[in-house]
Design a protein around this motif. Structure first.
Motif, PDB file in Angstrom:
ATOM      1  N   VAL A  43       0.858  -1.183   0.000  1.00 32.95           N
ATOM      2  CA  VAL A  43       0.000   0.000   0.000  1.00 32.95           C
ATOM      3  C   VAL A  43       0.893   1.231   0.000  1.00 32.95           C
ATOM      4  N   PHE A  44       0.564   2.192  -0.860  1.00 37.34           N
ATOM      5  CA  PHE A  44       1.297   3.451  -0.886  1.00 37.34           C
ATOM      6  C   PHE A  44       0.289   4.583  -0.779  1.00 37.34           C
ATOM      7  N   GLY A  45       0.559   5.551   0.100  1.00 37.35           N
ATOM      8  CA  GLY A  45      -0.325   6.701   0.255  1.00 37.35           C
ATOM      9  C   GLY A  45       0.447   7.997   0.137  1.00 37.35           C
ATOM     10  N   ASN A  46      -0.192   8.979  -0.449  1.00 33.94           N
ATOM     11  CA  ASN A  46       0.400  10.299  -0.584  1.00 33.94           C
ATOM     12  C   ASN A  46      -0.642  11.312  -0.139  1.00 33.94           C
ATOM     13  N   TYR A  47      -0.283  12.162   0.794  1.00 35.96           N
ATOM     14  CA  TYR A  47      -1.201  13.169   1.314  1.00 35.96           C
ATOM     15  C   TYR A  47      -0.577  14.540   1.142  1.00 35.96           C
ATOM     16  N   SER A  48      -1.303  15.435   0.508  1.00 34.42           N
ATOM     17  CA  SER A  48      -0.798  16.793   0.348  1.00 34.42           C
ATOM     18  C   SER A  48      -1.978  17.762   0.314  1.00 34.42           C
ATOM     19  N   LEU A  49      -1.722  18.989   0.751  1.00 32.76           N
ATOM     20  CA  LEU A  49      -2.722  20.045   0.716  1.00 32.76           C
ATOM     21  C   LEU A  49      -2.397  21.000  -0.417  1.00 32.76           C
ATOM     22  N   ASP A  50      -3.412  21.686  -0.910  1.00 32.49           N
ATOM     23  CA  ASP A  50      -3.223  22.609  -2.029  1.00 32.49           C
ATOM     24  C   ASP A  50      -2.244  23.739  -1.717  1.00 32.49           C
ATOM     25  N   ASP A  51      -2.185  24.144  -0.452  1.00 30.47           N
ATOM     26  CA  ASP A  51      -1.305  25.274  -0.116  1.00 30.47           C
ATOM     27  C   ASP A  51       0.120  24.821   0.231  1.00 30.47           C
ATOM     28  N   ASP A  52       0.455  23.557  -0.008  1.00 32.55           N
ATOM     29  CA  ASP A  52       1.791  22.988   0.207  1.00 32.55           C
ATOM     30  C   ASP A  52       2.270  23.041   1.653  1.00 32.55           C
ATOM     31  N   THR A  53       1.348  23.142   2.624  1.00 29.11           N
ATOM     32  CA  THR A  53       1.766  23.107   4.025  1.00 29.11           C
ATOM     33  C   THR A  53       1.990  21.680   4.499  1.00 29.11           C
ATOM     34  N   VAL A  54       1.357  20.721   3.850  1.00 24.47           N
ATOM     35  CA  VAL A  54       1.526  19.313   4.197  1.00 24.47           C
ATOM     36  C   VAL A  54       1.798  18.541   2.912  1.00 24.47           C
ATOM     37  N   ASP A  55       2.845  17.736   2.930  1.00 29.76           N
ATOM     38  CA  ASP A  55       3.166  16.862   1.806  1.00 29.76           C
ATOM     39  C   ASP A  55       3.890  15.658   2.394  1.00 29.76           C
ATOM     40  N   ASP A  56       3.215  14.507   2.455  1.00 29.04           N
ATOM     41  CA  ASP A  56       3.780  13.351   3.132  1.00 29.04           C
ATOM     42  C   ASP A  56       3.412  12.072   2.376  1.00 29.04           C
TER      43      ASP A  56
END
Length: 86
Positions: A43-56
């Motif tokens: 399983v691979f997950g990618n989480y990011s917000l539009d404002d680039d405050t979170v990218d993991d």
């Protein structure tokens, strides 16, 4: 218009019917197999917000074990580790 909507609904229905038929094929073909089954997947997950405050990213796995008692009844259990996001 209404015709476009009915054509889209028909195409969606046809795609769903095809997906269900393909998903059911292995179950029908499995009648002669051993009663135990085992599965594993990554399983691979990618989480990011539009404002680039979170990218993991996270990597995990899934394991499953099942037993078929007869042609119609079986039991399966799964364990899923979806990884950890910081």
């Amino acid at each position: 218009g209404p015709r476009r909507h009915s054509m889209a609904a028909a195409a969606t229905g046809a795609a769903l019917a095809l997906a269900l038929a393909l998903a059911a094929s292995p179950a029908v073909a499995a009648d002669d197999e051993a009663p135990w089954n085992f599965g594993a997947s990554a399983v691979f997950g990618n989480y990011s917000l539009d404002d680039d405050t979170v990218d993991d990213d996270a990597i995990g796995g899934k394991f499953s074990l099942g037993y078929r008692f007869n042609r119609w009844i079986g039991l399966e259990g799964s364990w899923l580790h979806s990884g950890e996001f910081d």
